[in-house]
Design an enzyme around this catalytic site. Structure first.
Site, PDB file in Angstrom:
ATOM      1  N   HIS A 136      38.275   4.815  16.833  1.00 12.29           N
ATOM      2  CA  HIS A 136      39.036   3.544  16.798  1.00 12.29           C
ATOM      3  C   HIS A 136      38.459   2.548  15.613  1.00 12.29           C
ATOM      4  CE1 HIS A 136      36.017   0.573  18.672  1.00 12.29           C
ATOM      5  NE2 HIS A 136      35.967   1.638  19.261  1.00 12.29           N
ATOM      6  N   ASP A 171      30.105   0.594  16.454  1.00  9.29           N
ATOM      7  CA  ASP A 171      30.994   0.675  17.549  1.00  9.29           C
ATOM      8  C   ASP A 171      32.458   0.314  17.062  1.00  9.29           C
ATOM      9  OD1 ASP A 171      32.635   0.932  19.993  1.00  9.29           O
ATOM     10  OD2 ASP A 171      31.762  -0.471  20.927  1.00  9.29           O
ATOM     11  N   HIS A 175      28.525  -4.757  20.973  1.00 13.89           N
ATOM     12  CA  HIS A 175      29.124  -6.034  21.408  1.00 13.89           C
ATOM     13  C   HIS A 175      28.194  -7.231  21.486  1.00 13.89           C
ATOM     14  CE1 HIS A 175      32.446  -3.655  23.800  1.00 13.89           C
ATOM     15  NE2 HIS A 175      32.046  -2.951  22.531  1.00 13.89           N
ATOM     16  N   ASP A 189      38.927  -0.932  15.174  1.00 12.78           N
ATOM     17  CA  ASP A 189      38.674  -2.310  15.408  1.00 12.78           C
ATOM     18  C   ASP A 189      37.496  -2.720  15.728  1.00 12.78           C
ATOM     19  OD1 ASP A 189      39.311  -1.230  17.944  1.00 12.78           O
ATOM     20  OD2 ASP A 189      39.700  -3.048  19.087  1.00 12.78           O
ATOM     21  N   GLU A 210      41.234  -1.156  20.432  1.00 15.98           N
ATOM     22  CA  GLU A 210      40.664  -0.453  21.193  1.00 15.98           C
ATOM     23  C   GLU A 210      39.802  -1.537  22.211  1.00 15.98           C
ATOM     24  OE1 GLU A 210      37.334   1.477  23.471  1.00 15.98           O
ATOM     25  OE2 GLU A 210      37.121   0.219  21.888  1.00 15.98           O
ATOM     26  N   GLU A 211      39.058  -2.360  21.594  1.00 14.00           N
ATOM     27  CA  GLU A 211      38.140  -3.289  22.115  1.00 14.00           C
ATOM     28  C   GLU A 211      38.855  -4.523  22.913  1.00 14.00           C
ATOM     29  OE1 GLU A 211      35.231  -2.548  22.276  1.00 14.00           O
ATOM     30  OE2 GLU A 211      34.297  -1.808  20.421  1.00 14.00           O
ATOM     31  N   ASP A 238      33.121   8.179  19.867  1.00 12.57           N
ATOM     32  CA  ASP A 238      33.059   6.800  20.156  1.00 12.57           C
ATOM     33  C   ASP A 238      31.932   6.447  21.206  1.00 12.57           C
ATOM     34  OD1 ASP A 238      33.488   3.983  20.200  1.00 12.57           O
ATOM     35  OD2 ASP A 238      34.953   4.121  21.734  1.00 12.57           O
TER      36      ASP A 238
END
Length: 488
Positions: free
Chosen positions: A80, A120, A459, A82, A150-151, A175
């Protein structure tokens, strides 16, 4: 040296540098997708690439097999594009316009400057692009699937056209964030929101703003079992205790920035007896700091007084209701897995709490490895909402990925990883949402596994990726592609 484009393998890091240069938080991936699409239309011609985009911004890049690999089965490389946008309190970074500033530390890790790095899943995407834009890597026919959102909602994977997987028997999801580990299953999730409107009263009063900050934060799935402090809940504990000693009126509450990130900071403004409340907060802060000293060694609480402020505040009764609801919220690990030792089965994260002008909202993400367990947990949340007179809605729901221990691709990759790392890989399921849940539903006959380099503190603003691990996992990817079996 602080130029990541000089790290090895250079093609991977050059792509990652370009990804970092183009802002791409969730829901704002268009510029990055457009750049990749344009690169395929121009430079990609010499590599035999062609691509297409769908209405959700997902991108598929197809590359023919290299010479001698034409009879091998096709493989999808999926990542992904994003990233989660988190920054420290002293950072002025604008995720919608500013590039990510990368920093090499100790010649071992790449960080960002007080923001999330986006390794990520930018590193996984960079590895896939390095293979696509190459002349000297042996591989079968490739289908590179780049997804959006995705996030947040996994909206990109949800919208994928199943025809994109026609004739593609194998998929490598890039991922994952743990070296020498192979993932064959993941948790599903439900985005659950609670809200209620309360009558407020205008007044001019001396107010107190309480700030909780300095927490580690982290990924609400991967890090949930580490029992790090949740700023929303710690602030609520301070407020609830103060309210029990000397009644307060809530004016506002603002904590957390993403449902899938453990909140690092939160603040609330109240009206009440400032002297008594400040003293109580100071006493309880010391207790909480002692309780969390081994997991949150930089927890800080600040109280700021504002005189003669025009505010709209809740009543004592409604303040009490909100604090009771949040204090009762079942945040964190709900149950560990019986099937996979050390893996969380079910959890929830109180990611965002907002109170403004009487409008209260709590946004959370519940995760579970099992669909029925997830449904039962959401029922439990509904019961709590009813008791608290809260409105509850499930804004989004995504499926988990059930492991297949007899997967042919698993056997192939296991053997290659064992030789590559000099030890048997740890075969795992992950308590996080991978797009493989949706991909499996879209392409039930496509065999898939997930792997990736060491990424730490995803994150959060301390996210970093291990340089040597990226090099090792890219070499692993090339070995897997070179050993894909012939078409059946």
């Amino acid at each position: 040296m602080n130029d990541i484009t000089q790290l090895n393998p250079q093609t991977v890091w050059q792509w990652f540098a370009k990804i970092c240069a183009i802002p791409h938080p969730s829901y704002h991936e268009t510029a990055l997708i457009d750049y990749l699409f344009k690169r395929v239309q121009t430079d990609g011609v010499q590599y035999g690439l062609h691509s297409e985009k769908d209405s959700k911004g997902n991108l598929r890049i197809i590359k023919p097999a290299t010479q001698g690999m034409e009879n091998r089965a096709a493989v999808a490389l999926q990542a992904h594009c994003d990233m989660v946008s988190q920054k420290t309190d002293d950072s002025n970074h604008d995720f919608l316009s500013d590039p990510i500033q990368t920093i090499i530390k100790d010649n071992r890790f790449v960080y960002a400057d007080r923001t999330t790095l986006g390794a990520d899943n930018g590193i996984g995407l960079a590895m896939a692009l390095a293979v696509a834009f190459s002349h000297n890597i042996a591989h079968p026919e490739l289908h590179i699937i780049v997804t959006t959102e995705e996030e947040t909602s996994m909206g990109g994977a949800k919208a994928l056209n199943p025809e994109w997987f026609n004739g593609v028997p194998y998929l490598l999801n890039l991922d994952s964030e743990d070296d020498a580990q192979l993932f064959i299953g993941c948790a599903g999730g439900s985005e659950v929101e609670f809200n209620q409107y309360y009558t407020t009263q205008k007044q001019t009063a001396t107010t107190l703003t309480i700030k909780v900050f300095g927490l580690h934060g982290g990924h609400s799935g991967i890090d949930i079992h580490k029992y790090r402090g949740n700023a929303n809940l710690l602030l609520t504990r301070l407020l609830a205790h103060s309210h029990s000693v000397s009644p307060i009126n809530l004016v506002s509450f603002n904590g957390g920035t993403a449902i899938n990130a453990i909140p690092r900071s939160a603040e609330a403004t109240i009206v009440g007896d400032i002297r008594i409340i400040t003293a109580e907060i100071e006493k309880l802060t010391k207790i909480i700091q002692s309780e969390l000293q081994f997991v949150e060694n930089n927890l800080q609480v600040e109280c700021i007084t504002h005189k003669n402020t025009n505010v709209t505040a809740l009543s004592h009764t409604d303040t009490h209701r909100i604090l009771n609801f949040v204090m009762s919220f079942p945040n964190g690990v709900a149950r560990m897995s019986d099937s996979f030792a050390g893996v969380v089965e079910t959890s929830i994260n109180a990611g965002i709490i907002l109170l403004k002008e009487g409008q209260f909202t709590l946004q959370s993400l519940a995760r579970s490895l099992g669909q029925t367990q997830k449904e039962a947990f959401v029922q439990r949340l509904a019961a709590l909402a009813q008791l608290a007179n809260m409105n509850m809605s499930v804004l989004d729901d995504y499926p988990g990925w059930l492991p297949n221990p007899h997967s042919p691709l698993l056997g192939l990759v296991q053997n290659i990883m064992a030789e590559h790392f000099g030890k048997e890989p740890l075969v795992q399921v992950i308590h996080a949402g991978l797009e493989c849940g949706y991909l499996r539903a879209k392409a039930p006959h496509t065999d898939m596994v997930s792997f990736g380099p060491n990424i730490f503190n995803a994150h959060s603003p301390t996210e970093h990726v291990e340089i040597e691990s990226v090099q090792s996992n890219f070499a692993l990817l090339l070995k897997i592609l070179a050993n894909i079996p012939e078409r059946k």
